[in-house]
Design a protein around this motif. Sequence first.
Motif, PDB file in Angstrom:
ATOM      1  N   GLU A  58      58.445  47.020  47.652  1.00  0.00           N
ATOM      2  CA  GLU A  58      58.035  47.497  48.761  1.00  0.00           C
ATOM      3  C   GLU A  58      58.916  48.072  49.886  1.00  0.00           C
ATOM      4  O   GLU A  58      58.846  47.968  50.961  1.00  0.00           O
ATOM      5  CB  GLU A  58      56.917  46.592  49.563  1.00  0.00           C
ATOM      6  CG  GLU A  58      56.044  45.921  48.523  1.00  0.00           C
ATOM      7  CD  GLU A  58      55.218  45.030  49.335  1.00  0.00           C
ATOM      8  OE1 GLU A  58      55.582  44.811  50.555  1.00  0.00           O
ATOM      9  OE2 GLU A  58      54.326  44.231  48.762  1.00  0.00           O
ATOM     10  N   TRP A  70      62.611  46.461  52.965  1.00  0.00           N
ATOM     11  CA  TRP A  70      61.812  46.033  51.671  1.00  0.00           C
ATOM     12  C   TRP A  70      61.739  44.489  51.696  1.00  0.00           C
ATOM     13  O   TRP A  70      62.244  43.782  52.517  1.00  0.00           O
ATOM     14  CB  TRP A  70      62.571  46.409  50.408  1.00  0.00           C
ATOM     15  CG  TRP A  70      63.840  45.677  49.978  1.00  0.00           C
ATOM     16  CD1 TRP A  70      64.068  44.535  49.053  1.00  0.00           C
ATOM     17  CD2 TRP A  70      65.414  45.824  50.227  1.00  0.00           C
ATOM     18  NE1 TRP A  70      65.189  44.064  49.007  1.00  0.00           N
ATOM     19  CE2 TRP A  70      66.168  44.848  49.906  1.00  0.00           C
ATOM     20  CE3 TRP A  70      65.842  46.672  51.274  1.00  0.00           C
ATOM     21  CZ2 TRP A  70      67.294  44.579  50.014  1.00  0.00           C
ATOM     22  CZ3 TRP A  70      67.204  46.627  51.593  1.00  0.00           C
ATOM     23  CH2 TRP A  70      67.823  45.497  50.776  1.00  0.00           C
ATOM     24  N   SER A 105      54.824  44.360  53.112  1.00  0.00           N
ATOM     25  CA  SER A 105      54.588  45.868  53.657  1.00  0.00           C
ATOM     26  C   SER A 105      55.186  46.401  54.633  1.00  0.00           C
ATOM     27  O   SER A 105      54.678  46.529  55.702  1.00  0.00           O
ATOM     28  CB  SER A 105      52.865  46.086  53.775  1.00  0.00           C
ATOM     29  OG  SER A 105      52.451  45.609  52.468  1.00  0.00           O
ATOM     30  N   ASN A 150      48.436  47.335  54.081  1.00  0.00           N
ATOM     31  CA  ASN A 150      49.218  48.409  54.043  1.00  0.00           C
ATOM     32  C   ASN A 150      49.425  49.273  55.124  1.00  0.00           C
ATOM     33  O   ASN A 150      49.264  50.446  55.469  1.00  0.00           O
ATOM     34  CB  ASN A 150      48.582  49.290  52.982  1.00  0.00           C
ATOM     35  CG  ASN A 150      48.736  48.782  51.524  1.00  0.00           C
ATOM     36  OD1 ASN A 150      49.508  48.043  51.168  1.00  0.00           O
ATOM     37  ND2 ASN A 150      47.803  48.968  50.827  1.00  0.00           N
TER      38      ASN A 150
END
Length: 195
Positions: A58, A70, A105, A150
């Motif tokens: 991610e 990340w 996310s 998200n």
Amino acid sequence: MRMIPITAINSIIKHTTTWQRWLQFSISIGLLSFLSACGSPQLPEGSAGINSRYNDQEPSLSGDGRYLAWVSNRKGRHQVLLYDLSREQYVSLPGLNPKNVLTESPSLSRTGRYLVYLVSREGRPEIALYDRIVEETEILTESYRHWVRNPDIDLDGRYIVFETARRGQWDVEVLDRGPEVELDIPDGTRIYDTQ
């Protein structure tokens, strides 16, 4: 008056000193454990690069291309990491990755000042905003009763988009933090007039 032998006094003093040392040692160990539990996770050491033998996923790049965030499960913890690509080193994020909380996310603003991410406390996902200047996290959807996922922040840090299950399906919503927020712009100039 009863006399106490010198050897008995020395024994009491010796036990008191031993007991005090044991107490100081116990308090020190307790404080170290407390501080390590409250602090940010240990950053990768040495010249470790971005990837590891653990799951690294991610990724999100700041608008200026300097920072990379990340999710990694290094050291057995699911945590958000931030890496300064120009200096080739990890950046500390105090308070962002507490134990027993799942973070995922990540999304970065222009200079990486704002980091928005999904946090799950007790199994319920919420959208959180981390400000690297003040090193604080704000939960943006605390009163929000619907499932979210998200999140993505715009370059100046005012708007955040995310998916919501408000209508029983996944839809897209935009959250406006308002004109009073400090925008993430390189020279610090305010874009919005606050009259």
